[in-house]
Design a protein around this motif. Structure first.
Motif, PDB file in Angstrom:
ATOM      1  N   VAL A 179       0.854  -1.189   0.000  1.00  0.00           N
ATOM      2  CA  VAL A 179       0.000   0.000   0.000  1.00  0.00           C
ATOM      3  C   VAL A 179       0.888   1.236   0.000  1.00  0.00           C
ATOM      4  CG1 VAL A 179      -1.828   1.253   1.180  1.00  0.00           C
ATOM      5  CG2 VAL A 179      -1.787  -1.248   1.265  1.00  0.00           C
ATOM      6  N   PHE A 180       0.804   2.020  -1.068  1.00  0.00           N
ATOM      7  CA  PHE A 180       1.494   3.299  -1.175  1.00  0.00           C
ATOM      8  C   PHE A 180       0.499   4.383  -0.753  1.00  0.00           C
ATOM      9  CE2 PHE A 180       3.740   0.452  -3.802  1.00  0.00           C
ATOM     10  CZ  PHE A 180       4.940   0.994  -4.232  1.00  0.00           C
ATOM     11  N   THR A 181       0.841   5.208   0.220  1.00  0.00           N
ATOM     12  CA  THR A 181      -0.071   6.262   0.677  1.00  0.00           C
ATOM     13  C   THR A 181       0.647   7.604   0.680  1.00  0.00           C
ATOM     14  OG1 THR A 181      -1.168   4.667   2.136  1.00  0.00           O
ATOM     15  CG2 THR A 181      -1.682   6.994   2.471  1.00  0.00           C
ATOM     16  N   ILE A 182       0.068   8.583  -0.002  1.00  0.00           N
ATOM     17  CA  ILE A 182       0.576   9.954   0.029  1.00  0.00           C
ATOM     18  C   ILE A 182      -0.374  10.768   0.905  1.00  0.00           C
ATOM     19  CG2 ILE A 182      -0.634  10.611  -2.112  1.00  0.00           C
ATOM     20  CD1 ILE A 182       2.859  11.870  -1.149  1.00  0.00           C
ATOM     21  N   TYR A 183       0.166  11.417   1.913  1.00  0.00           N
ATOM     22  CA  TYR A 183      -0.638  12.205   2.853  1.00  0.00           C
ATOM     23  C   TYR A 183      -0.447  13.692   2.590  1.00  0.00           C
ATOM     24  CZ  TYR A 183      -1.032   7.916   5.674  1.00  0.00           C
ATOM     25  OH  TYR A 183      -1.294   6.646   6.118  1.00  0.00           O
ATOM     26  N   ALA A 184      -1.559  14.432   2.570  1.00  0.00           N
ATOM     27  CA  ALA A 184      -1.516  15.895   2.543  1.00  0.00           C
ATOM     28  C   ALA A 184      -1.567  16.378   3.987  1.00  0.00           C
ATOM     29  CB  ALA A 184      -2.712  16.439   1.762  1.00  0.00           C
TER      30      ALA A 184
END
Length: 225
Positions: free
Chosen positions: A145-150
């Motif tokens: 799981v690749f997750t980009i957080y703002a």
């Protein structure tokens, strides 16, 4: 209800619907993608771990994202193996500037030179800093799981040598939104090493031994019995 009132109510509803659609188009949610995945969403051999029997090159994939909230001040990226109990973090990057929306292939090198200015890498669960590629047990395929957080902060006050779990908690505390990408990877086995030593190029073959005889050699001119 009078015709005039119905007309006013209809106009109001139409304007409200249009406003809602416009708002949805303005911020439909974050997304994350990678041009380096195979067509079926599988990571390729170059992205695999290059130790512990896995034969990859440990090259982080190129990533792109967008659709973040307009109040975003920075980004953080975390890659997790979803098929390991309690998770296994393969890459953690923080303080990615809000104006950055991509990472080049190989940006996860331990020296961090290919990362955007100001971005910081933490320890992965293999041990070193930077990207650690997939290396599931033999015969298994795992999901990543690749997750980009703002985030709502320009920079996070963190020590990149802290345990990965503590850093992830800090990210979640300041997250405004997130975009996710699910990939999978089999184990890419390292090629077997050959143990046979190569002969030097200038080495001459050893002379062949003459066959042994049971008796004395005949004298010159003598006919053997």
């Amino acid at each position: 209800m009078s015709m005039r009132r119905r007309l006013v109510l209809g106009i109001s509803l139409a304007m409200g619907l249009a406003s809602g659609l416009a708002a949805g188009q303005a911020h439909a949610g974050m997304w994350l993608s990678s041009p380096d995945l195979a067509a079926d969403g599988t990571l390729t051999a170059p992205q695999a771990w290059d130790r512990d029997g896995c034969g990859g090159k440990n090259l982080s994939p190129a990533l792109r994202w967008g659709g973040e909230a307009p109040t975003t001040k920075s980004f953080a990226l975390i890659i997790m193996d979803a098929d390991v109990k309690k998770g296994f973090r393969h890459w953690m990057v923080f303080n990615i500037p809000a104006g950055v929306h991509s990472l080049a292939a190989g940006a996860g090198a331990a020296d961090g030179k290919a990362l955007p200015k100001g971005a910081v890498q933490a320890l992965n669960d293999f041990g070193p800093k930077g990207y650690g590629g997939p290396c599931p047990p033999p015969g298994q395929t795992h999901r990543y799981v690749f997750t980009i957080y703002a985030l709502n902060k320009d920079t996070l006050d963190l020590n990149p040598d802290q345990p990965a779990g503590a850093l992830e908690s800090l990210v979640l505390t300041h997250a405004l939104d997130k975009g996710r990408l699910l990939a999978k990877s089999p184990r890419f086995e390292a090629p077997e090493k050959t143990t046979e030593k190569a002969k030097p190029a200038d080495e001459k073959p050893a002379p062949k031994a003459e066959p042994a005889t049971s008796g004395p050699k005949p004298a010159p001119g003598e006919i053997p019995k």
